[in-house]
Design a protein around this motif. Structure first.
Motif, PDB file in Angstrom:
ATOM      1  N   ILE A 156       7.952 -33.644 -12.132  1.00 12.94           N
ATOM      2  CA  ILE A 156       9.225 -34.235 -11.700  1.00 12.94           C
ATOM      3  C   ILE A 156      10.080 -34.576 -12.911  1.00 12.94           C
ATOM      4  O   ILE A 156      11.279 -34.298 -12.944  1.00 12.94           O
ATOM      5  N   SER A 157       9.442 -35.156 -13.938  1.00 13.34           N
ATOM      6  CA  SER A 157      10.191 -35.509 -15.144  1.00 13.34           C
ATOM      7  C   SER A 157      10.831 -34.272 -15.768  1.00 13.34           C
ATOM      8  O   SER A 157      11.896 -34.353 -16.374  1.00 13.34           O
ATOM      9  N   LEU A 158      10.195 -33.112 -15.583  1.00 11.04           N
ATOM     10  CA  LEU A 158      10.742 -31.877 -16.141  1.00 11.04           C
ATOM     11  C   LEU A 158      11.679 -31.181 -15.161  1.00 11.04           C
ATOM     12  O   LEU A 158      12.063 -30.035 -15.373  1.00 11.04           O
ATOM     13  N   GLY A 159      12.014 -31.856 -14.086  1.00 16.05           N
ATOM     14  CA  GLY A 159      13.079 -31.357 -13.217  1.00 16.05           C
ATOM     15  C   GLY A 159      12.637 -30.509 -12.047  1.00 16.05           C
ATOM     16  O   GLY A 159      13.438 -29.791 -11.467  1.00 16.05           O
ATOM     17  N   THR A 168       4.727 -35.474 -14.363  1.00 15.73           N
ATOM     18  CA  THR A 168       5.311 -34.684 -15.446  1.00 15.73           C
ATOM     19  C   THR A 168       6.211 -33.594 -14.880  1.00 15.73           C
ATOM     20  O   THR A 168       7.293 -33.337 -15.411  1.00 15.73           O
TER      21      THR A 168
END
Lengths: 252, 340
Positions: free
Chosen positions: B235-238, B233
């Protein structure tokens, strides 16, 4: 557009994803199907930079996934994995609020709050917003994570087996919701899915993988053919057309 | 995922109401204020209780000790909470993973290699910097792969940590047996946790190092909450996960190294303050958890030392009491199955 070229992943001697090349046009629901261990989830994870690729490249709207800073990519593309277990205790609103992180960098502005409100409303979660995520049922929890992704407001939404652990009713609701997102919000939803009939009834395109390779792609009616399904799954599946939908009879 | 049984609706609703009541009634700000006040009281009592004509002599010494304890509370609190955040668990701590055994091994090996003569020639402070440098280097090499996407289960990581810790301690004690008795005497001083008798010069350097190591944490502060959602999560959020986790692990190794050099190893202290902080403030936000765990650490150390020194007039090292309580908590957490 998401462009995969020669995408490869190896674990030791085993090649899990083998030179997969594909172009995914924006808009609509794209399903990735295939047997267990066909490399679907790994391919999806590489597109979303969760797993490093051993060879090949992925471009998301001309941004190379390998070089683009992670926070820029997070405004274009989001991913949800299968198991969304949290070690921390959060309310629904808090978790959905995290979706704004790529935009707000952790400090919520009024426009972020608006996005959160809209995402909660879109998934009918407004009444649950103060509940803790771990107190919700599996179906509700899945919706909270989708709401987070909607708040993140990316063009591409990648979902790894979103129907895992959902019953029939919730599965249908989830697929209808994903369709609605593509229509109303203009998202491109790419999902890994096991049930070929959900893929057939709700997708615009289907990509089929076998033993790490992309074996075929096309519209549901192009893929839902007994001889093609036999190639993908090594089993005979009768296909019936019901109300214009192609349904595979694989239960017997 | 926790399997939801088809529970009766009524008790469930009551349970939720009760949970919410607790959350609403004590806000994190209130908890912070209360524990902060308690910490101040402890410090005040420790400094001024029973002060007599010798104040000019006693007070600076006491202030020195209090300052050491505050510094240790800061290091242990921050490093444990952040370590648990980046590793997505609430049971591993840098100490349990063998960070302080590693630092002691480095100290022992250096004494073994350069001897007391070399130690004198090098000077205490350059030696300290050398030890810290080696600590950061080894911790970065050894622990980075464990926590940046190796995907090992918590039990395996825990086991690896215990094996690492035992191995480091084993090598240390082997080398100590081979040491010259006079060299061993020098080393022995640093092997047992003690909050009294800390070198003032060492304290000054430690403050400077800790202040410098805190800067990257301040820069990254807004990322901690996102990191606690787990690797995928985040990584998905940057979040650049590998870089952030590596930075946090390096800072943790510096904090642990400084603490171990100042007062010696205290294995379970971090576990106590971090878990108490989670239980008390009931929020996931690091803006609250970090200060609360530091303040709890100050209360535990200064208050504990106060009680041991003044009330019981014991010379017993506080660390023994802390280890005893912390060990019990560790067993409790393991048995309760709070690790996933």
């Amino acid at each position: 557009m998401i462009e995969l070229s020669g995408l490869t992943k190896k674990y030791g001697e085993t090649t899990v994803v083998d030179h997969v090349s594909a172009q995914i046009e924006p808009g609509g629901v794209v399903s990735i199907i295939g047997a267990n261990g066909a490399g679907k989830s790994t391919a999806l994870s590489m597109v979303a930079r969760l797993v490093t690729m051993d060879d090949g490249s992925v471009f998301v709207d001309d941004h190379d996934v390998l070089n683009t800073p992670s926070d820029q990519l997070a405004k274009k593309l989001s991913i949800l994995r299968q198991e969304n277990t949290l070690t921390v205790r959060l309310t629904v609103r808090d978790l959905v609020g995290f979706g704004r992180f790529p935009h707000s960098k952790g400090r919520l502005r009024p426009e972020d709050t608006e996005h959160i409100d809209r995402a909660l409303d879109y998934l009918n979660l407004t009444e649950f917003e103060d509940r803790y995520v771990d107190e919700l049922s599996g179906g509700q929890r899945q919706r909270v994570f989708i709401a987070m992704v909607i708040a993140q407001d990316t063009d591409y939404v990648l979902l790894d087996e979103p129907l895992n652990n959902l019953d029939m009713k919730h599965s249908v609701e989830m697929m209808k919701l994903l369709r609605r997102m593509t229509h109303e919000l203009g998202k491109t939803v790419i999902l890994v899915i096991h049930d070929i009939n959900f893929a057939s009834c709700y997708s615009d395109r289907i990509l089929a993988m076998k033993e790490g390779a992309l074996v075929c792609q096309g519209t549901p009616e192009e893929i839902m053919q007994p001889d093609i399904l036999r190639d993908i799954y090594d089993m005979d599946i009768r296909v019936e057309v019901i109300n214009g939908h192609h349904v595979g009879m694989y239960y017997m | 995922m926790t399997p939801k049984s088809a529970a009766l609706p009524v008790p469930n609703a009551i349970q939720q109401k009760r949970k919410r009541f607790v959350v609403r009634s004590v806000s994190p700000a209130m908890v912070t204020a209360l524990i902060g006040a308690l910490a101040l009281v402890c410090i005040g009592l420790y400094l001024f209780l029973g002060l007599d004509a010798n104040a000019a002599y006693v007070l600076p010494r006491r202030a020195n000790r209090v300052f050491t304890m505050v510094l240790v509370a800061f290091c242990v609190g921050v490093s444990t909470v952040l370590f648990q955040t980046v590793t997505s668990n609430r049971i591993l701590t840098p100490s349990i993973m063998g960070f302080d055994s590693l630092f002691m091994l480095i100290q022992t090996v250096l004494i073994f290699v350069i001897g007391t003569v070399g130690r004198t020639q090098l000077g205490t402070y350059p030696l300290f910097m050398l030890e810290l440098g080696l600590m950061v280097l080894f911790a970065a090499i050894m622990y980075r792969w464990l926590f940046t996407g190796s995907g090992l289960s918590l039990h395996l990581v825990l086991l690896i940590g215990i094996v690492f810790g035992t191995l480091f301690r084993g090598i240390s004690s082997l080398l100590q047996r081979l040491l010259d008795p006079s060299e061993f005497m020098v080393l022995q001083d640093s092997m047992f946790a003690s909050f009294t008798g800390v070198d003032l010069g060492l304290l000054r350097i430690s403050v400077a190092i800790i202040a410098a190591a805190t800067i990257p944490l301040i820069v990254m502060r807004r990322r901690f909450d996102v990191l606690s959602l787990g690797r995928d999560t985040a990584i998905s959020l940057g979040i650049n996960h590998t870089r952030t986790v590596t930075t946090v692990l390096i800072v943790c190794s510096i904090f642990v190294g400084v603490c171990t050099a100042l007062v010696g190893p205290i294995t379970f202290f971090g576990l106590i303050v971090a878990n108490l902080a989670y239980a008390l403030c009931r929020t996931f936000r690091h803006a609250w958890i970090l200060p609360i765990s530091v303040l709890l650490g100050i209360v535990a150390l200064v208050g504990g030392q106060l009680i041991l020194e003044r009330v019981f007039a014991f010379d017993t090292a506080l660390s023994i009491v802390i280890e005893f309580c912390g060990g019990l908590l560790f067993l409790f957490l393991l048995l309760r199955g709070s690790i996933k």
